[in-house]
Design an enzyme around this catalytic site. Structure first.
Site, PDB file in Angstrom:
ATOM      1  N   SER A   1       0.856  -1.183   0.000  1.00 22.42           N
ATOM      2  CA  SER A   1       0.000   0.000   0.000  1.00 22.42           C
ATOM      3  C   SER A   1       0.891   1.231   0.000  1.00 22.42           C
ATOM      4  CB  SER A   1      -0.894   0.021   1.245  1.00 22.42           C
ATOM      5  OG  SER A   1      -1.531   1.280   1.403  1.00 22.42           O
TER       6      SER A   1
ATOM      7  N   TYR B   1      -2.693  -1.202  10.158  1.00 17.21           N
ATOM      8  CA  TYR B   1      -2.716  -1.560   8.738  1.00 17.21           C
ATOM      9  C   TYR B   1      -1.458  -1.059   8.028  1.00 17.21           C
ATOM     10  CZ  TYR B   1      -4.102  -1.420   3.809  1.00 17.21           C
ATOM     11  OH  TYR B   1      -4.147  -1.573   2.445  1.00 17.21           O
TER      12      TYR B   1
END
Length: 260
Positions: free
Chosen positions: A150, A164
């Site tokens: 990401s 995350y």
């Protein structure tokens, strides 16, 4: 001589595992790989949705089979890699796409919450990679592994994405470390780093809602959210001969969010 683009992106006869492939980015990746000839193992914790995706690919002339896998369960991951190899006769491509994006602020993050994200996003990717590398080495396959990280691995995008973002930074590190270890085996390992992508249903996601000003800040400079197909196109590049001279890289696909 003109470049044969079809040959450059041809995956005819290649066997690919895509995790988290029942919807969102994973479904798009499965469709893209099947569209250029790959035999795709559509793997997901939701067996029914995985079968729908595999059936749709088969109905359109592609080759796909659904498998249930729990990326937080080592036994489940080991079994699916073993079964795919037995069913298709080998393994050439692994796309570690499955993930969860549960949100919590640091003071509300329990060890159970933390472990859940790490188990699926990082530990699961490690186990799948370990098993795939073992198969590729045994079969002397010059394989490709692509991990979904990401852009939040490099830049904190929201406080509630604390765990995350940490897990995805780990995925980026896993990518580089694995690439170094398997480069002599002819196995290329890279990662994609999506940004703001419209992937309804793509990830299990719970936690505090993003405030309006945070949502506005997420909009990429290109002026739109990414789509699952945008991400799938990048994965296709990384698993074909078009990227033969790339390994250990993190390819950011975020509409310019990190750099513009």
């Amino acid at each position: 001589m003109l470049v044969d683009i079809k040959k450059l992106h041809d995956l005819t006869g290649k066997v690919a595992i895509v995790t988290g492939a029942a919807q969102g980015m994973g479904e798009a990746i499965a469709r893209f790989l099947a569209g250029v000839g790959a035999h795709v193992a559509v793997t997901d914790i939701n067996a029914d949705l995985a079968e729908k995706v595999a059936a749709a690919i088969r109905n359109e002339g592609g080759k796909a089979k659904a498998y249930r896998v729990d990326m937080a369960d080592e036994t489940s991951i080991v079994a699916v890699v073993k079964n795919v190899r037995a069913d298709f006769g080998g393994l050439h491509i692994l796309v570690n796409n499955a993930g969860v994006q549960d949100r919590n602020f640091i003071e509300d993050t329990t060890t159970e919450f933390w472990d859940r994200l790490m188990n699926v996003n990082l530990r699961g990717a490690f186990i799948a990679t370990r098993e795939a590398v073992a198969v590729m080495r045994a079969d002397k396959t010059r394989g490709r592994i692509v991990n979904t990280a990401s852009n939040s691995a490099f830049h904190a995008t929201a406080p509630s994405l604390f765990a995350y973002s940490t897990s995805k930074a780990g995925v980026a590190g896993l990518t580089r470390a694995t690439a170094m270890e398997v480069v002599k085996d002819g196995i290329n390992v890279n990662a994609i780093c999506p940004g703001n992508t419209a992937t309804a249903g793509q990830m299990t996601s719970t936690g505090p809602a993003f405030p309006p000003e945070q949502i506005a800040a997420f909009m990429p400079p290109l002026g739109r959210q990414g789509t699952p197909d945008d991400i799938a196109a990048a994965v296709l590049f990384l698993v074909t001969d078009a990227s033969a001279f790339m390994t250990g890289q993190t390819l950011v696909v975020d509409g310019g969010q990190l750099t513009c």
